[in-house]
Design a protein around this motif. Sequence first.
Motif, PDB file in Angstrom:
ATOM      1  N   GLY A   3     -13.347   6.234  13.044  1.00 51.04           N
ATOM      2  CA  GLY A   3     -12.262   5.687  13.144  1.00 51.04           C
ATOM      3  C   GLY A   3     -10.755   5.176  13.806  1.00 51.04           C
ATOM      4  O   GLY A   3     -10.435   5.436  14.728  1.00 51.04           O
ATOM      5  N   PRO A   4      -9.676   6.696  13.476  1.00 51.77           N
ATOM      6  CA  PRO A   4      -9.178   7.408  13.420  1.00 51.77           C
ATOM      7  C   PRO A   4      -8.923   7.697  15.136  1.00 51.77           C
ATOM      8  O   PRO A   4      -7.861   7.730  14.979  1.00 51.77           O
ATOM      9  CB  PRO A   4      -8.704   8.252  12.532  1.00 51.77           C
ATOM     10  N   ARG A  10      -5.790  13.377  11.446  1.00 50.82           N
ATOM     11  CA  ARG A  10      -7.056  12.810  11.082  1.00 50.82           C
ATOM     12  C   ARG A  10      -7.992  13.791  10.461  1.00 50.82           C
ATOM     13  O   ARG A  10      -8.699  13.210   9.507  1.00 50.82           O
ATOM     14  CB  ARG A  10      -7.774  12.174  12.529  1.00 50.82           C
ATOM     15  N   SER A  37     -10.770  -6.823  11.022  1.00 50.33           N
ATOM     16  CA  SER A  37      -9.961  -5.893  10.808  1.00 50.33           C
ATOM     17  C   SER A  37      -9.991  -4.827  10.558  1.00 50.33           C
ATOM     18  O   SER A  37     -10.426  -4.803   9.769  1.00 50.33           O
ATOM     19  CB  SER A  37      -8.205  -6.660  10.471  1.00 50.33           C
ATOM     20  N   PRO A  38      -8.867  -4.151  10.513  1.00 48.02           N
ATOM     21  CA  PRO A  38      -9.200  -2.765   9.836  1.00 48.02           C
ATOM     22  C   PRO A  38      -8.322  -2.295   8.511  1.00 48.02           C
ATOM     23  O   PRO A  38      -8.984  -1.828   7.535  1.00 48.02           O
ATOM     24  CB  PRO A  38      -8.092  -1.684  10.345  1.00 48.02           C
ATOM     25  N   ASN A  49      -9.767   4.190   7.127  1.00 48.85           N
ATOM     26  CA  ASN A  49      -8.763   3.223   7.430  1.00 48.85           C
ATOM     27  C   ASN A  49      -7.451   2.884   7.457  1.00 48.85           C
ATOM     28  O   ASN A  49      -7.061   1.908   7.407  1.00 48.85           O
ATOM     29  CB  ASN A  49      -9.932   2.549   8.686  1.00 48.85           C
ATOM     30  N   CYS A 105     -10.379   6.377  17.868  1.00 49.49           N
ATOM     31  CA  CYS A 105     -10.239   5.591  18.353  1.00 49.49           C
ATOM     32  C   CYS A 105      -9.253   5.005  18.443  1.00 49.49           C
ATOM     33  O   CYS A 105      -8.747   3.964  19.318  1.00 49.49           O
ATOM     34  CB  CYS A 105     -11.626   4.323  17.392  1.00 49.49           C
ATOM     35  N   ARG A 106      -8.668   4.882  17.381  1.00 51.81           N
ATOM     36  CA  ARG A 106      -6.936   3.880  16.795  1.00 51.81           C
ATOM     37  C   ARG A 106      -5.889   5.185  17.311  1.00 51.81           C
ATOM     38  O   ARG A 106      -4.843   4.659  17.363  1.00 51.81           O
ATOM     39  CB  ARG A 106      -6.657   3.963  15.726  1.00 51.81           C
TER      40      ARG A 106
END
Length: 266
Positions: free
Chosen positions: A108-109, A119, A83-84, A159, A111-112
Amino acid sequence: MTAAGPAGRDRVVLSEVSQTYATPTGDTVALSPTDLVIEPGEFVSIVGPSGCGKTTLLQLLGGFLEPTTGTLRVGQDAVAGPSPDRGVVFQSPTLYPWLSVRGNVEFGPKCRGVDRRTRRAEAERLLRLVGLAEAGDKKPYELSGGMQQRAQIARVLVNDPRIVLMDEPFGALDQLTRERLQVELLRLWRDAAKTIVFVTHSVEEAVFLSTRVLVMSARPGRVIVDRRIELPGDGDAVVRDLEVIATPEFQTVKSELAQAIYAAHK
């Protein structure tokens, strides 16, 4: 020494958690049934002889393994996979070589679905926090080992995980770099107000960094010592200086824990 941790929803609770691996020669019990509570904002280090289950315990916390028995919860939520909310810093940096340092932190950001402006600003903030403000455009292979590890820490923190899990992140570094990163990690822990669970083979490192140290027995691993760490100068918002290592109080705690590990390995 404490950090301002988040609410009780971040409490980690293990109830009768064990781990058994199936091997060609039969089952191997890596972790005996374990009960453990880690409070929000704690810095907990895990030490013990090789093969005692330290990394297994960390992998369970990260959701990479499913417990053979028992339950593992963060707040009211059962841990059912990665989990993040639980960021992992591995022993060796796992940066993408084709991306810049900044690109790695932003990955990561991105991808979200976080917008580019947001970001980028957060990546720049964290690169400043870990002392890499001038290295954002470099590729990972242009950095020293210590700088790569700091970049990996920034990539995890971007994240905004509630819990940071670290598996011997400084084990392959030279002593000078290791000591510098230990001090920086304590500063990051204070400033970011995270819960950190840190696996190490070094008793000295564990005592210097932690609010609490767990000593595990030889396989099958179990927690045999749960020691709260209080050293001269500790207090709210205080980060330890390396000079504390020379104090009698530090040496007493270090010796106590080292003897516990030695006894567990006999």
